[in-house]
Design a protein around this motif. Sequence first.
Motif, mmCIF file in Angstrom:
data_model
loop_
_atom_site.group_PDB
_atom_site.id
_atom_site.type_symbol
_atom_site.label_atom_id
_atom_site.label_comp_id
_atom_site.label_asym_id
_atom_site.label_seq_id
_atom_site.Cartn_x
_atom_site.Cartn_y
_atom_site.Cartn_z
ATOM 1 N N GLY B 136 0.837 -1.201 0.000
ATOM 2 C CA GLY B 136 0.000 0.000 0.000
ATOM 3 C C GLY B 136 0.867 1.244 0.000
ATOM 4 N N PHE B 137 1.873 1.234 0.844
ATOM 5 C CA PHE B 137 2.785 2.378 0.942
ATOM 6 C C PHE B 137 3.446 2.637 -0.408
ATOM 7 N N PHE B 138 3.891 1.573 -1.003
ATOM 8 C CA PHE B 138 4.580 1.662 -2.290
ATOM 9 C C PHE B 138 3.655 2.279 -3.356
ATOM 10 N N ILE B 140 1.004 4.116 -2.877
ATOM 11 C CA ILE B 140 0.688 5.514 -2.558
ATOM 12 C C ILE B 140 1.819 6.426 -3.002
ATOM 13 N N ILE B 141 3.052 5.986 -2.736
ATOM 14 C CA ILE B 141 4.198 6.805 -3.136
ATOM 15 C C ILE B 141 4.168 7.023 -4.652
ATOM 16 N N ILE B 142 3.958 5.943 -5.381
ATOM 17 C CA ILE B 142 3.943 6.086 -6.840
ATOM 18 C C ILE B 142 2.816 7.016 -7.270
ATOM 19 N N LEU B 145 3.319 10.675 -7.133
ATOM 20 C CA LEU B 145 4.201 11.308 -8.124
ATOM 21 C C LEU B 145 3.427 12.260 -9.018
ATOM 22 N N ARG B 146 2.095 12.074 -9.090
ATOM 23 C CA ARG B 146 1.350 12.950 -9.985
ATOM 24 C C ARG B 146 1.410 14.409 -9.539
ATOM 25 N N PHE B 147 1.745 14.628 -8.280
ATOM 26 C CA PHE B 147 1.918 16.008 -7.829
ATOM 27 C C PHE B 147 3.262 16.572 -8.252
ATOM 28 N N LEU B 173 -12.684 6.767 -3.252
ATOM 29 C CA LEU B 173 -11.739 6.360 -2.212
ATOM 30 C C LEU B 173 -10.842 5.276 -2.806
ATOM 31 N N TYR B 174 -9.547 5.409 -2.577
ATOM 32 C CA TYR B 174 -8.640 4.404 -3.143
ATOM 33 C C TYR B 174 -8.683 3.110 -2.333
ATOM 34 N N VAL B 175 -8.682 2.004 -3.041
ATOM 35 C CA VAL B 175 -8.675 0.705 -2.367
ATOM 36 C C VAL B 175 -7.393 0.557 -1.547
ATOM 37 N N ALA B 214 -0.939 8.217 11.015
ATOM 38 C CA ALA B 214 -1.352 9.619 10.999
ATOM 39 C C ALA B 214 -1.195 10.211 9.601
ATOM 40 N N ILE B 215 -0.125 9.846 8.925
ATOM 41 C CA ILE B 215 0.075 10.361 7.563
ATOM 42 C C ILE B 215 -1.053 9.889 6.658
ATOM 43 N N VAL B 216 -1.353 8.614 6.756
ATOM 44 C CA VAL B 216 -2.395 8.062 5.883
ATOM 45 C C VAL B 216 -3.746 8.690 6.199
ATOM 46 N N VAL B 217 -4.047 8.806 7.489
ATOM 47 C CA VAL B 217 -5.343 9.377 7.858
ATOM 48 C C VAL B 217 -5.441 10.825 7.392
ATOM 49 N N SER B 218 -4.369 11.603 7.576
ATOM 50 C CA SER B 218 -4.453 12.993 7.129
ATOM 51 C C SER B 218 -4.628 13.060 5.623
ATOM 52 N N GLY B 219 -4.000 12.140 4.908
ATOM 53 C CA GLY B 219 -4.164 12.110 3.450
ATOM 54 C C GLY B 219 -5.587 11.796 3.054
ATOM 55 N N ILE B 220 -6.166 10.810 3.721
ATOM 56 C CA ILE B 220 -7.544 10.429 3.377
ATOM 57 C C ILE B 220 -8.507 11.561 3.725
ATOM 58 N N LEU B 221 -8.247 12.197 4.864
ATOM 59 C CA LEU B 221 -9.076 13.345 5.250
ATOM 60 C C LEU B 221 -9.064 14.396 4.150
ATOM 61 N N MET B 222 -7.855 14.638 3.637
ATOM 62 C CA MET B 222 -7.702 15.669 2.619
ATOM 63 C C MET B 222 -8.451 15.308 1.352
ATOM 64 N N ARG B 223 -8.420 14.027 1.019
ATOM 65 C CA ARG B 223 -9.040 13.635 -0.236
ATOM 66 C C ARG B 223 -10.562 13.612 -0.138
ATOM 67 N N ILE B 224 -11.056 13.050 0.956
ATOM 68 C CA ILE B 224 -12.487 12.791 1.006
ATOM 69 C C ILE B 224 -13.259 13.849 1.778
ATOM 70 N N ASP B 229 -7.150 22.354 -2.195
ATOM 71 C CA ASP B 229 -7.008 22.826 -3.565
ATOM 72 C C ASP B 229 -5.832 22.117 -4.234
ATOM 73 N N LEU B 230 -6.142 21.143 -5.071
ATOM 74 C CA LEU B 230 -5.084 20.313 -5.644
ATOM 75 C C LEU B 230 -4.190 21.096 -6.595
ATOM 76 N N TYR B 231 -4.747 22.094 -7.226
ATOM 77 C CA TYR B 231 -3.919 22.884 -8.141
ATOM 78 C C TYR B 231 -2.848 23.623 -7.370
ATOM 79 N N VAL B 258 -0.114 19.725 7.826
ATOM 80 C CA VAL B 258 0.062 18.648 8.807
ATOM 81 C C VAL B 258 0.599 17.407 8.087
ATOM 82 N N HIS B 259 -0.062 17.075 6.987
ATOM 83 C CA HIS B 259 0.364 15.926 6.181
ATOM 84 C C HIS B 259 1.839 16.067 5.797
ATOM 85 N N LEU B 260 2.167 17.223 5.279
ATOM 86 C CA LEU B 260 3.525 17.442 4.778
ATOM 87 C C LEU B 260 4.539 17.391 5.922
HETATM 88 C C1 HEM Z 1 5.417 9.084 3.204
HETATM 89 C C2 HEM Z 1 4.814 9.634 2.316
HETATM 90 C C3 HEM Z 1 3.325 9.855 2.179
HETATM 91 C C4 HEM Z 1 2.287 9.035 2.499
HETATM 92 C C5 HEM Z 1 2.339 7.653 3.124
HETATM 93 C C6 HEM Z 1 1.086 9.722 2.122
HETATM 94 C C7 HEM Z 1 -0.185 9.171 2.269
HETATM 95 C C8 HEM Z 1 -1.302 9.757 1.751
HETATM 96 C C9 HEM Z 1 -2.577 9.114 1.642
HETATM 97 C C10 HEM Z 1 -2.866 7.688 2.111
HETATM 98 C C11 HEM Z 1 -3.436 9.971 1.041
HETATM 99 C C12 HEM Z 1 -4.897 9.719 0.712
HETATM 100 C C13 HEM Z 1 -5.158 9.790 -0.746
HETATM 101 C C14 HEM Z 1 -4.266 8.939 -1.597
HETATM 102 O O1 HEM Z 1 -4.063 7.788 -1.253
HETATM 103 O O2 HEM Z 1 -3.767 9.414 -2.619
HETATM 104 C C15 HEM Z 1 -2.706 11.180 0.770
HETATM 105 C C16 HEM Z 1 -3.229 12.259 0.158
HETATM 106 C C17 HEM Z 1 -2.517 13.405 -0.117
HETATM 107 N N1 HEM Z 1 -1.154 13.608 0.075
HETATM 108 FE FE1 HEM Z 1 0.091 12.309 0.859
HETATM 109 N N2 HEM Z 1 1.397 10.934 1.612
HETATM 110 C C18 HEM Z 1 2.766 11.059 1.618
HETATM 111 C C19 HEM Z 1 3.522 12.121 1.168
HETATM 112 C C20 HEM Z 1 2.977 13.294 0.661
HETATM 113 C C21 HEM Z 1 3.754 14.410 0.207
HETATM 114 C C22 HEM Z 1 5.274 14.469 0.218
HETATM 115 C C23 HEM Z 1 2.871 15.371 -0.229
HETATM 116 C C24 HEM Z 1 3.250 16.721 -0.752
HETATM 117 C C25 HEM Z 1 3.207 17.214 -1.731
HETATM 118 C C26 HEM Z 1 1.535 14.820 -0.061
HETATM 119 C C27 HEM Z 1 0.369 15.461 -0.419
HETATM 120 C C28 HEM Z 1 -0.866 14.868 -0.378
HETATM 121 C C29 HEM Z 1 -2.065 15.495 -0.849
HETATM 122 C C30 HEM Z 1 -2.169 16.866 -1.418
HETATM 123 C C31 HEM Z 1 -3.105 14.571 -0.699
HETATM 124 C C32 HEM Z 1 -4.543 14.724 -1.086
HETATM 125 C C33 HEM Z 1 -4.693 13.931 -2.375
HETATM 126 C C34 HEM Z 1 -6.082 13.904 -2.953
HETATM 127 O O3 HEM Z 1 -6.996 14.575 -2.475
HETATM 128 O O4 HEM Z 1 -6.185 13.174 -3.953
HETATM 129 N N3 HEM Z 1 1.642 13.569 0.494
HETATM 130 N N4 HEM Z 1 -1.412 11.013 1.219
#
Ligand code: HEM
Lengths: 388, 341, 538, 238
Positions: B136-138, B140-142, B145-147, B173-175, B214-224, B229-231, B258-260
Amino acid sequence: MLELALRGSKKYWLWLGFLSIFIVIGFAFYIKQLTVGLGITGLSRDVSWGFYIANFTFLVGVAASAVTIVLPYYWHNHKIYGRMTLLGEFLAVSALIMCLLLVIIDLGYPSRVFNVLLYPNPSSILVYDVIVLNGYLLLNLICGWTVLHSYYKGTSSPSWLKPIIFLAIIWAPLIHIVTAFIYQGLPGRHYWLTAIMAPKFLVSAFSSGPAFLIILASILKKVANFDIGERAFQSLAKTVTYFFIAFWAFYLFEVFTAFYSGIPGHKAPILYLFVGFHGHAEWAPFLWTAVILAIVGLVLLLIPKTRKNETTLVLASLAVFFSVYIEKSIGLLVGGFTPNPFEGVTTYTPTFPEVMITLGVWATGFLVLTILYKIVLEVEKRRILIHS
Amino acid sequence: MWNDLFVSILALIILILVPLVGVGLLGLDYLFGIVIPYLAFTIFIGGLIYRMIYWAKSPQPFKITTTCGQQKSLPWIKHSRLEAPASTWEVGLRMFFEVFLFRSLFRNLRADLVGKRLVYGSAKWLWLGAILFHLGFFIIIIRHLRFFVHPVPDFITLLDEIDGFFQLTVPTLYVSDILILLGLVFLLLRRLVDAKVNYISYASDYFPLLLIIAIVVSGILMRIFTKVDLYAVKELAYGLVTFKPVLPKAEIGVIFYVHLFLVSSLAVYFPFSKLVHMIGIFFSPTRNLPNDNRMVRHVNPWDYPVKYRTYCEWQEEFRDVLEEAGIPIDDDWCKETQKKA
Amino acid sequence: MSKLPKPEELIKDVELHKTPVQHWMDTKVEFKPGKFLFAVDPQVMEDLGRPHLGKWQPYEEKWPLPEDWKERILKAIRQRMERFRSFKLFMDICVRCGACADKCHFFLGTGDPKNMPVLRAELIRSIIKGEFSFFGKLFGRFAGARPLTEDVIKEWYYYFYQCTECRRCSVFCPYGIDTAEVTIIMREILHELGIAVDWTMKPVRFSHFIGNHIGLQPHTIKENIEYLLSDIAEITGINIEVPINRKGAEVLFVTPSADFFAEPGIYTFMGYVLLFHHIGLDYTISTYASEGGNFGYFNTLEFAKKLHSKIYEEAKRLKVKWILGGECGHMWRVWHQYHNTWFGPFDYLEVPKSPITGTVFEHAKSHKVVHICEFTADLIAHGKLKLDPSRNDHLIVTFHDSCNTSRAMGIFEEPRFILRHVCNNFVEMPENTIREKTFCCGSGSGVNADEYMEIRMRGGFPRANAVEYVHKTYGVNTLACICAIDRATLSALMRYWVPSVEVAGLHELVGNALIMEGEKERTTDLRYRPLKGYEEGQ
Amino acid sequence: RISSRAEIEVVEHKASPQALIGKRWGMVIDMKKCLEAGEECINNCKAIKACHITHNVPSIPDKKKEIKWIWMDNFIHTFPELEDIRLKEHLKKFPFLLLCNHCDNPPCVRVCPTKATYKRKDGIVMMDFHRCIGCRFCMAGCPYGARSFNWIDPRPYLTSINPEFPSRKAGVVEKCLFCYQRLDEGKLPACVEACPSKALIFGDLGDPNSEIMQILKERFALRRKAELGTQPSVYYLI
Ligand code: HEM
Ligand code: SRM
Ligand code: SRM
Ligand code: HEM
Ligand code: SF4
Ligand code: SF4
Ligand code: SF4
Ligand code: SF4
Ligand code: SF4
Ligand code: SF4
Ligand code: SF4
Ligand code: SF4
């Protein structure tokens, strides 16, 4: 235990490779279906379910049939099924995996499949079917795997398993009854609108499933030196015989009802299937094949000599299996949709991609079955390994 | 145990509070959006390089492959190429299975004492949890890259589509997000519930798990939920990787910082903790060496000669008994060796 | 040994899924009788020119450590980190996943959490973090770090001799972390202070000065062999000679010295001799290099190298073409993994080629040493042996894979191939206790001392338990193995846990089955036990 | 009641202020008027055209894959259960306009697993295209063949596009929705509006004073397959 499936003879890997070819081809066609739409099938406005759902219905029966072994073994302590219960349970598992795959494949919008769980409609039978099928899959996986794991460890099964096994036994007929209800509650589909649908499904399942197990067991005897025992074969054969008689009897009752009452709507599907209707009789050869197979099968089963001979028994089982397959899958579906609501006939023939996708699903099922059986056999083998 | 867990939760809370205060209250966007990520990334790369050099500096004196299968010996005996590799190619294959499929973990067993009998059950849950998490981590990292790249390569778009196939939410929501969370929560629970694993766990074992959750949860929060603002994000991220850092004019949202910041923390923590197993696995001598000791000579750079009891010394001591027993005496050899010396 | 509880009671206190409430760093070792090894006699260390602590025993409250013990230890650790990438790496990358936890036979037999391989390694890992790392010092326990104290030394002595270096843990570790490697290095580090075990150091002294670990002098070896040959003559009616220190032979045969002398190894030796006679091999044994086993390896790698140097001087002196190694676990681990590095290149030897079948042993082309099982399997495969497996019909055999040849060499199929040809009743033990997952006998790597009986019986419990299972299920009465130490340790283990099972070397069974030219009808096996059909009264 | 049929949920909806409000919308189709309008009118029925253009219904030539919300057929096909030979003879020449009956007891709603097909309080049997998973259970359930499935992407088969109404993707079912969007704007259905002969009359079956209730009171009307108990809301005058 999974690692036991990763070691095997060349033949084993060849067989898996052979199945994988079909899986890959089926998958490629499915990708095509995903991009183009269900238009690549032979389905139409009038015949909106076809080969996928036909196979689905048949396989639900195969899955439910596990109970014909598990029930006698656990409930009536029918010891001669001892070596077979796992085979039955894992047959159910692979049949259910095929069922679920077929349902997903039949959807026009598979990416929304979770809507069934997000917005379930309590009056839709399909919702219940999703629940019972998945539930049964889970039950069988738990039961089969736990029993096998205790064999592997050399301990007895944990005590919490008993109630789950009994639940699974009660659950088994449910999956087929609910599946029958999908059809049997629709107004305007005369062929399906009959109270006997569910029992007919059950007896067909209880004949084709054990017949399939007889075939599998004799294959295992040949390729894996795994013998379920003469008495188990005979026990299964009797099960097949009784239920197969019931199955065709039920069918004849339906024929009687239709023709004695003389209601045109009831006669039409049967006419279409066997002799033709409005000049259409595309499926008659198949249905007659089913009838002939049924007669052959029954004769072989009823004569004690041929029933006791393993070769003829396997032939009889093959006849039963395909007879039920034709009637219950394609006969049922085509009969249900023909004639259409406007009393017309739209012919349905599965297309090449449709058949290949279905074959891919069967191959997947066989792959799962092979792997599960392989693990069972390896575990069994390790229990007795005296070199002499 | 609770101490260790508590300390790691505390550490995590602080890490979350820092950007909340820094960006949310103080408006230090530049610091958290540009300075800290650059710094963290520098430490990450520098740290990993330091690690690799540190390990590489010590030689591997002996070839100590762990053989888990039949050695290569007589031609008619089936050699287990994966478990007792005898060539570099086979070692590569073994490493591939270790790195991507966690093959050794797949063997895992669970021992139980039933009465007086030891029984060994299959125990693949750890393997499954670990695979879910790492794969999963792998992914997500790939996908991330779209950013950072422009234009977005097709394979990432494809991955995106497959991963987001199920239309559960808008956007989908991503699987892989669900699976990684399942994996992580399982691993954490295992640490808390399994007495043995619990006994060997420190705060430094809970912390990375919590941090990644925490990283994953903050990411999911951001997406859903709290959509960002993705741009603006792409502008920032693209600026970072092209070394033309700009803060986007549009507001991104604190949650992104927070995520960053958590990601930056992970990057800094990585080279100095057990997380270096990612690099370390490639250096592991029991796995990355072929079992060809009798075919190819392995050289130990610090090898030194040892003094041992030579034949002549030995013969001198036992000359009498040797003669008496009629065992041949070899004076020629002594002369020969003495001459050489 | 008298105080050892009954088998039913020994493992009553073992809990595999419960751990103490106390943090492991707070639990101290207790040296109870039966659970520790006696410290080395200072005279032994004097003779060998090694440092020592004088006369002391581990149970003493205050150990006579030298003033500068701490610096010496830290220096030794630092030096090993510079020399061994394995050690350095294993200290860094363990994620404490616990996959190895219940794989160690000592943990399974004692339930002591510090016998989990991960925690065993943690005993030193925590010191490296606590003494060398800034962050380790800062965060202390939260990062798994602690300072080096005298208690730690005691702990090391206790737990690094409760590891038989069997590598079972390494098979399951996702990174292949090999706690055996850590143990080897930690025993060396303890040696720097002169802390060592009496039971392993005495054999080292014998091996060094006399040539074999039992201290058999050349003439005694010869007498013993002649005694065994007279037994052979009585049983088979055949007179055989064993060449000793013969120059110009094609093959030098080296085997552990226990095979000349101790039961049940002597029967294995009879098997070898019968085999060589059967095929007419041109070979010799040596009374100088009369020890294949390597007791130095249980102490330091330097000792290990010293002791085995003799084999290569002897091979050169006798001008043999290649070397054949007998059945032994530790011997083969050292031979396979270290010899080529220590003693190569071997330009004075030739690539081994079986003089009977013509097979060239390609896999030994650089090292030029062949395992007897490889040699015999090749003979059988080419049909060069006349065998009557029914002569082993009085035995129901199971096979114990020695941990060393299994996990440090990978020899699994050859012995099984031989077994299937020399006996009719061969049963495998449960799957997860054989091959690469085999269990140690519990007394390998130099802990086979009498005073250590409780730990040995506990450590051997998983192996014995598996034997007991096949004994009860299939009536197994013979435990075959290809390791000389196994033959000693498993015999004791079986006497305790499964008394009716006897231990035999693989080539003893070969010797039983070989139909020798001109032999008389055999009525007993090599141990004078009646063959099937020749029991008393028949 | 419960014994007679599975209960279905009725969904409330918010209507805009200018919307037409009804208790139970229904339609009466006077086939006589069509017959009178002549062959020409029947072959180019403006009502059908208006509906299909308004709702972005594609015209797919393949009969098996075609999509239709409203269409023409003959008596025998429309009323297959009316086996009476004299009636057949009598009504042979009549065209019949077919569309969803917006049944009061709709089997399609009962069987839909996701509630993608649902019944509104005002009697309209609605579709939520976002929710439909394309299982086609509703097609098996509808005894009238009123539903079409998008077997392929319909968009290439659109002759004109009405931006006011969504177009569909492959994989969902569709049918006549009684122009719910026009009702919301206070307009009558497109087909009703488009027919020059006023052959289609739309109105509230729940209001005894409405135009269509008056007509039904006066004239004999047929409903398709009434014996199935689905209670169609579309009546045919002959
Ligand atoms: C260890 C590295 C990271 C992990 C494990 C991680 C994990 C996640 C996860 C699980 C999500 C939820 C949506 C998705 O799966 O795409 C997410 C979303 C997001 N992450 Fe990360 N992230 C990481 C690094 C970063 C970095 C370096 C950035 C900075 C540019 C970033 C920016 C974002 C943004 C903007 C979203 C929202 C995406 C959306 O709404 O589609 N993340 N992240
Ligand atoms: C990707 C795409 C759907 C698709 O499956 O094809 C899409 C996907 C979404 N659009 Fe869009 N829009 C897509 C083309 C459009 C278009 C253009 C079109 O129709 O061809 C428009 C109208 C043009 C415009 O700028 O208005 C459009 C106007 C919207 C709007 C209304 C914005 C507005 O203020 O008018 C939303 C709603 C929103 O932002 O909350 C929206 C929202 C969305 C959301 C976020 C769904 C939502 O409910 O919030 C979808 C994002 C999913 C994601 O993140 O992947 N999408 N969206 C379409 C991109 C196709 C392309 O080729 O680029
Ligand atoms: C979120 C929303 C836009 C908004 O900003 O409000 C929206 C969003 C999208 N709609 Fe819609 N539609 C939205 C109201 C509508 C409506 C109006 C309504 O619901 O009142 C319709 C017509 C009536 C209906 O319910 O079907 C509508 C019929 C469609 C269709 C045509 C139907 C079909 O499935 O074929 C599409 C095409 C599609 O699915 O690709 C569509 C497609 C989409 C897409 C994929 C964008 C696109 O054009 O490709 C957006 C993703 C939705 C998803 O759930 O995956 N949207 N779309 C609206 C959500 C309302 C809701 O949650 O139900
Ligand atoms: C080559 C790449 C990698 C390999 C082969 C690998 C392999 C493994 C394995 C086999 C485990 C033990 C199983 C487990 O406990 O889950 C593990 C644990 C772990 N890995 Fe990795 N890993 C890799 C990269 C990473 C990366 C990039 C991270 C994160 C930043 C990571 C974080 C972890 C963590 C936190 C654990 C401990 C899980 C626990 O506490 O149980 N790994 N890794
Ligand atoms: S024909 Fe008979 S069974 Fe069929 S719908 Fe009519 S009444 Fe019911
Ligand atoms: S298996 Fe390996 S990584 Fe896991 S705890 Fe044991 S030594 Fe550490
Ligand atoms: S090497 Fe063997 S004895 Fe040592 S810790 Fe590992 S499993 Fe235990
Ligand atoms: S004696 Fe044998 S079983 Fe025991 S440790 Fe040595 S090799 Fe392993
Ligand atoms: S409905 Fe109207 S437009 Fe259509 S045929 Fe009848 S009269 Fe003509
Ligand atoms: S006519 Fe068919 S689609 Fe329309 S409401 Fe009735 S059952 Fe449903
Ligand atoms: S096809 Fe769509 S509307 Fe019809 S039953 Fe399935 S989900 Fe409901
Ligand atoms: S009412 Fe509306 S949707 Fe229905 S047929 Fe008429 S125009 Fe089409």
